[in-house]
Each structure stands twice: as C-alpha cells, then as structure tokens.
Design a protein around this motif. Structure first.
Motif, PDB file in Angstrom:
ATOM      1  N   LEU A 191       0.818  -1.204   0.000  1.00 35.00           N
ATOM      2  CA  LEU A 191       0.000   0.000   0.000  1.00 35.00           C
ATOM      3  C   LEU A 191       0.855   1.258   0.000  1.00 35.00           C
ATOM      4  O   LEU A 191       0.480   2.278  -0.587  1.00 35.00           O
ATOM      5  N   GLY A 192       2.003   1.209   0.658  1.00 36.93           N
ATOM      6  CA  GLY A 192       2.907   2.351   0.625  1.00 36.93           C
ATOM      7  C   GLY A 192       3.412   2.614  -0.775  1.00 36.93           C
ATOM      8  O   GLY A 192       3.364   3.748  -1.280  1.00 36.93           O
ATOM      9  N   PHE A 193       3.910   1.561  -1.427  1.00 35.58           N
ATOM     10  CA  PHE A 193       4.406   1.681  -2.803  1.00 35.58           C
ATOM     11  C   PHE A 193       3.281   2.113  -3.740  1.00 35.58           C
ATOM     12  O   PHE A 193       3.423   3.046  -4.532  1.00 35.58           O
ATOM     13  N   GLY A 194       2.132   1.417  -3.621  1.00 39.87           N
ATOM     14  CA  GLY A 194       1.009   1.720  -4.503  1.00 39.87           C
ATOM     15  C   GLY A 194       0.430   3.100  -4.281  1.00 39.87           C
ATOM     16  O   GLY A 194      -0.065   3.732  -5.223  1.00 39.87           O
ATOM     17  N   GLY A 195       0.497   3.591  -3.038  1.00 41.49           N
ATOM     18  CA  GLY A 195      -0.024   4.923  -2.745  1.00 41.49           C
ATOM     19  C   GLY A 195       0.733   6.013  -3.482  1.00 41.49           C
ATOM     20  O   GLY A 195       0.125   6.910  -4.085  1.00 41.49           O
ATOM     21  N   ILE A 196       2.055   5.938  -3.452  1.00 38.28           N
ATOM     22  CA  ILE A 196       2.862   6.946  -4.159  1.00 38.28           C
ATOM     23  C   ILE A 196       2.714   6.782  -5.663  1.00 38.28           C
ATOM     24  O   ILE A 196       2.595   7.774  -6.402  1.00 38.28           O
ATOM     25  N   ALA A 197       2.710   5.542  -6.143  1.00 38.05           N
ATOM     26  CA  ALA A 197       2.514   5.306  -7.580  1.00 38.05           C
ATOM     27  C   ALA A 197       1.161   5.843  -8.027  1.00 38.05           C
ATOM     28  O   ALA A 197       1.040   6.469  -9.089  1.00 38.05           O
ATOM     29  N   GLY A 198       0.145   5.628  -7.207  1.00 40.42           N
ATOM     30  CA  GLY A 198      -1.182   6.143  -7.534  1.00 40.42           C
ATOM     31  C   GLY A 198      -1.220   7.654  -7.563  1.00 40.42           C
ATOM     32  O   GLY A 198      -1.842   8.258  -8.447  1.00 40.42           O
ATOM     33  N   MET A 199      -0.552   8.285  -6.587  1.00 41.17           N
ATOM     34  CA  MET A 199      -0.478   9.752  -6.572  1.00 41.17           C
ATOM     35  C   MET A 199       0.169  10.279  -7.842  1.00 41.17           C
ATOM     36  O   MET A 199      -0.289  11.257  -8.446  1.00 41.17           O
ATOM     37  N   TYR A 200       1.240   9.606  -8.266  1.00 42.05           N
ATOM     38  CA  TYR A 200       1.969  10.039  -9.460  1.00 42.05           C
ATOM     39  C   TYR A 200       1.070   9.976 -10.695  1.00 42.05           C
ATOM     40  O   TYR A 200       1.029  10.904 -11.505  1.00 42.05           O
ATOM     41  N   ILE A 201       0.352   8.873 -10.820  1.00 44.78           N
ATOM     42  CA  ILE A 201      -0.537   8.697 -11.983  1.00 44.78           C
ATOM     43  C   ILE A 201      -1.680   9.705 -11.955  1.00 44.78           C
ATOM     44  O   ILE A 201      -2.007  10.331 -12.974  1.00 44.78           O
ATOM     45  N   VAL A 202      -2.293   9.878 -10.782  1.00 44.41           N
ATOM     46  CA  VAL A 202      -3.407  10.823 -10.656  1.00 44.41           C
ATOM     47  C   VAL A 202      -2.949  12.235 -10.999  1.00 44.41           C
ATOM     48  O   VAL A 202      -3.641  12.976 -11.715  1.00 44.41           O
ATOM     49  N   GLU A 203      -1.783  12.621 -10.511  1.00 42.49           N
ATOM     50  CA  GLU A 203      -1.272  13.971 -10.772  1.00 42.49           C
ATOM     51  C   GLU A 203      -1.034  14.184 -12.260  1.00 42.49           C
ATOM     52  O   GLU A 203      -1.363  15.228 -12.819  1.00 42.49           O
ATOM     53  N   ALA A 204      -0.477  13.156 -12.927  1.00 40.82           N
ATOM     54  CA  ALA A 204      -0.185  13.279 -14.359  1.00 40.82           C
ATOM     55  C   ALA A 204      -1.467  13.331 -15.187  1.00 40.82           C
ATOM     56  O   ALA A 204      -1.584  14.113 -16.130  1.00 40.82           O
ATOM     57  N   VAL A 205      -2.444  12.503 -14.821  1.00 44.16           N
ATOM     58  CA  VAL A 205      -3.681  12.412 -15.589  1.00 44.16           C
ATOM     59  C   VAL A 205      -4.552  13.650 -15.416  1.00 44.16           C
ATOM     60  O   VAL A 205      -5.236  14.080 -16.352  1.00 44.16           O
ATOM     61  N   THR A 206      -4.538  14.247 -14.234  1.00 40.85           N
ATOM     62  CA  THR A 206      -5.438  15.372 -13.958  1.00 40.85           C
ATOM     63  C   THR A 206      -4.808  16.742 -14.225  1.00 40.85           C
ATOM     64  O   THR A 206      -5.519  17.743 -14.221  1.00 40.85           O
ATOM     65  N   ARG A 207      -3.524  16.776 -14.461  1.00 40.88           N
ATOM     66  CA  ARG A 207      -2.850  18.073 -14.647  1.00 40.88           C
ATOM     67  C   ARG A 207      -3.411  18.819 -15.853  1.00 40.88           C
ATOM     68  O   ARG A 207      -3.573  18.255 -16.931  1.00 40.88           O
ATOM     69  N   ASP A 208      -3.718  20.109 -15.653  1.00 40.03           N
ATOM     70  CA  ASP A 208      -4.242  20.981 -16.704  1.00 40.03           C
ATOM     71  C   ASP A 208      -5.543  20.449 -17.321  1.00 40.03           C
ATOM     72  O   ASP A 208      -5.782  20.583 -18.528  1.00 40.03           O
ATOM     73  N   THR A 209      -6.357  19.796 -16.496  1.00 42.84           N
ATOM     74  CA  THR A 209      -7.665  19.337 -16.942  1.00 42.84           C
ATOM     75  C   THR A 209      -8.728  19.929 -16.009  1.00 42.84           C
ATOM     76  O   THR A 209      -8.421  20.638 -15.061  1.00 42.84           O
ATOM     77  N   ASP A 210      -9.987  19.602 -16.276  1.00 38.60           N
ATOM     78  CA  ASP A 210     -11.065  20.068 -15.400  1.00 38.60           C
ATOM     79  C   ASP A 210     -10.958  19.476 -13.999  1.00 38.60           C
ATOM     80  O   ASP A 210     -11.526  20.008 -13.045  1.00 38.60           O
ATOM     81  N   SER A 211     -10.230  18.373 -13.880  1.00 40.56           N
ATOM     82  CA  SER A 211     -10.040  17.714 -12.575  1.00 40.56           C
ATOM     83  C   SER A 211      -8.693  18.065 -11.956  1.00 40.56           C
ATOM     84  O   SER A 211      -8.183  17.346 -11.086  1.00 40.56           O
ATOM     85  N   ASP A 212      -8.112  19.160 -12.381  1.00 39.21           N
ATOM     86  CA  ASP A 212      -6.775  19.544 -11.924  1.00 39.21           C
ATOM     87  C   ASP A 212      -6.689  19.647 -10.407  1.00 39.21           C
ATOM     88  O   ASP A 212      -5.645  19.366  -9.821  1.00 39.21           O
ATOM     89  N   ALA A 213      -7.770  20.048  -9.758  1.00 42.74           N
ATOM     90  CA  ALA A 213      -7.751  20.233  -8.306  1.00 42.74           C
ATOM     91  C   ALA A 213      -7.474  18.928  -7.565  1.00 42.74           C
ATOM     92  O   ALA A 213      -6.955  18.949  -6.442  1.00 42.74           O
ATOM     93  N   VAL A 214      -7.801  17.800  -8.190  1.00 42.45           N
ATOM     94  CA  VAL A 214      -7.556  16.508  -7.545  1.00 42.45           C
ATOM     95  C   VAL A 214      -6.063  16.312  -7.294  1.00 42.45           C
ATOM     96  O   VAL A 214      -5.650  15.750  -6.275  1.00 42.45           O
ATOM     97  N   GLY A 215      -5.241  16.799  -8.223  1.00 41.00           N
ATOM     98  CA  GLY A 215      -3.800  16.650  -8.089  1.00 41.00           C
ATOM     99  C   GLY A 215      -3.207  17.419  -6.932  1.00 41.00           C
ATOM    100  O   GLY A 215      -2.067  17.158  -6.523  1.00 41.00           O
ATOM    101  N   LEU A 216      -3.970  18.365  -6.378  1.00 37.64           N
ATOM    102  CA  LEU A 216      -3.479  19.134  -5.242  1.00 37.64           C
ATOM    103  C   LEU A 216      -3.269  18.261  -4.010  1.00 37.64           C
ATOM    104  O   LEU A 216      -2.554  18.650  -3.086  1.00 37.64           O
ATOM    105  N   PHE A 217      -3.887  17.080  -3.989  1.00 35.47           N
ATOM    106  CA  PHE A 217      -3.785  16.183  -2.839  1.00 35.47           C
ATOM    107  C   PHE A 217      -2.725  15.101  -3.046  1.00 35.47           C
ATOM    108  O   PHE A 217      -2.725  14.093  -2.333  1.00 35.47           O
ATOM    109  N   THR A 218      -1.819  15.325  -3.997  1.00 32.22           N
ATOM    110  CA  THR A 218      -0.753  14.360  -4.256  1.00 32.22           C
ATOM    111  C   THR A 218       0.602  15.001  -4.012  1.00 32.22           C
ATOM    112  O   THR A 218       0.801  16.190  -4.296  1.00 32.22           O
TER     113      THR A 218
END
Length: 263
Positions: A191-218
């Motif tokens: 879960l530790g490894f997956g948590g950071i990996a998940g944050m990385y993916i979420v930040e990349a996918v949401t950057r400069d999109t309508d869901s950009d605010a989600v990346g603020l929590f990564t």
C-alpha cells in the motif's frame, strides 16, 4: 537522545548505499546513451506528439534533445519521482508494521519512551537515506554529463537534489503513516508503494484538466524538476507544502500508533 533513530539509521545504512549505487549506475548508463539519442532523427517530434497524460508523466514540455530535458525524462520524472519515491514509501511502511507483526515492538515499548517519539524517530532514521541517495546520484550526474562533453548548471542541479530529498522524505512519511494504519508488513509495503505510484498517476492524468484540483492532494504535484533544473526556479510555496505534508503524515502516524493495540 534519538537512540531509536540512530539504531534504525545504522541498521539500513547499507540498504541506502545500495540504492544510491543502483541509482548512480542507472544514471551512468542513461547519460551514456544520450549522444546517440541526440542524433536520432524524429525522436523529438515523437515525444511531442505523445498524449497529454503520458507527456505529463514522463516530463511534460521539455526537449529530449537537450541534456537537461533528457535527464528530466529519464531520471527525475519516472525514476526519481515514481520509482524511488514509491520505494521510500515501501521501505518506510515496514518500520512499524514489521515490528508489530514479529512482536519486536514490545521490546521497544518496554523502554521509558512515548509512542509518539518512537514514530518520530523511526521517520527520522529515513532522512540519512534520502541524503545519501541524493548525494550519490548528484555526483554521478555531474561526472557522467562531463564525461560525454555536456554540461548542466551545477547550482540548478544542487537545488534539484535538495528539493528532491525533501520529496523523498515526504514519501517516507507517507510510508510511516501506512505502517501505523495497516496490519501486516507486506500489506503495508504494498500500500505504501502503490499509494505513491497512484499519486503520481493521478497527478499526471489530472494536470491541466477540469479535474486539476484533484492533483493538489498528491505529493508529486509539489516537486517540479523541470522548472528547477532548466530555469533554476524553486517554488518556495510548493516546498513548504511538501514539508507540511511530511509533518502531518508523521503527526497522524504518531496519534494512530498511540491508540493501536500491538498485542
């Protein structure tokens, strides 16, 4: 004072050096192929045509034909931010969960020390790891780049590795939190490894999109190798957020560990 932190730091010092050497070896190999990459026709246009999410994940708007852009794509984005960050969370997730699982935590708790202090010192023991990995990689980047006849602004590189070490400590603090929340060492590590990996993916996918605010929590949102290495600009606000997030994770972990039954 800080006996637990010193003991833990010594216990996994070899592991930190091994990770630093592995990073150095990878950097040496990657930088060694840069001249051939630079001469490859069409590669720059191919990178620019990648989907936005993929482009954001591997480096964003940087030129792979420059040594700075190449380092960002090959070393600091995917390897440092994703793999190394996830590894720090993975290894830190065993600090409490591992001892609870094998029962050795009871020996530590027999000492006249508060549980909050134990959590804090366990986290503190990861700081030398981040420093060692950062320094070894920094030296290797400088030597490797000079060996192929290129150059990188040393001040920018030092700034990048300084903030990069703070990012790694943030990932380690997340691992410590998971270690106090999840039962079982292996489960906590995953879960530790997956948590950071998940944050990385979420930040990349949401950057400069309508869901950009989600990346603020990564955590990856607040470490930008591009602006530091290329422009020499460190966003003080983002670095403060990394520090604050680290403090919050460790504080939350200490509160949880005070209330958990280790029996």
């Amino acid at each position: 004072m800080l006996e637990t932190a010193r003991f833990e730091a010594r216990r996994h010092a070899r592991r930190a050096i091994a990770v630093g050497v592995a990073m150095s070896g990878m950097v040496g190999l990657v930088v060694g192929i840069f001249p051939s990459v630079q001469e490859t026709e069409g590669l720059e246009s191919y990178v620019q045509e990648l989907p936005d999410a993929v482009s954001a994940a591997v480096g964003g708007d940087v030129s792979i034909a420059t040594v700075e852009g190449f380092l960002i794509i090959e070393v600091y984005r995917m390897t440092w931010m994703l793999i190394l960050g996830a590894y720090f969370a993975y290894s830190s997730a065993s600090l409490i969960a591992g001892e609870v699982e094998n029962g050795s935590i009871e020996l530590t708790l027999m000492n006249p020390v508060r549980r909050r202090r134990i959590v804090f010192e366990k986290f503190l023991s990861t700081v030398p790891d981040a420093v060692v990995v950062s320094l070894l990689t920094l030296v290797t980047v400088v030597v490797s780049v000079e060996a192929i006849g290129e150059s990188v602004e040393l001040t920018n590189l030092v700034l990048l590795h300084s903030v990069g070490a703070v990012y790694l400590m943030g990932c380690a603090s997340f691992g410590v939190l998971v270690s106090c929340v999840v039962d079982g060492e292996q489960r906590a590590q995953v879960l530790g490894f997956g948590g950071i990996a998940g944050m990385y993916i979420v930040e990349a996918v949401t950057r400069d999109t309508d869901s950009d605010a989600v990346g603020l929590f990564t955590l990856p949102r607040y470490f930008d190798p591009n602006s530091i290495l290329i422009e020499g600009e460190v966003d003080g606000g983002e670095t403060v957020v990394l520090v604050v997030a680290t403090v919050i994770f460790v504080w939350a972990a200490s509160l949880i560990f005070e209330r958990v039954d280790t029996g």
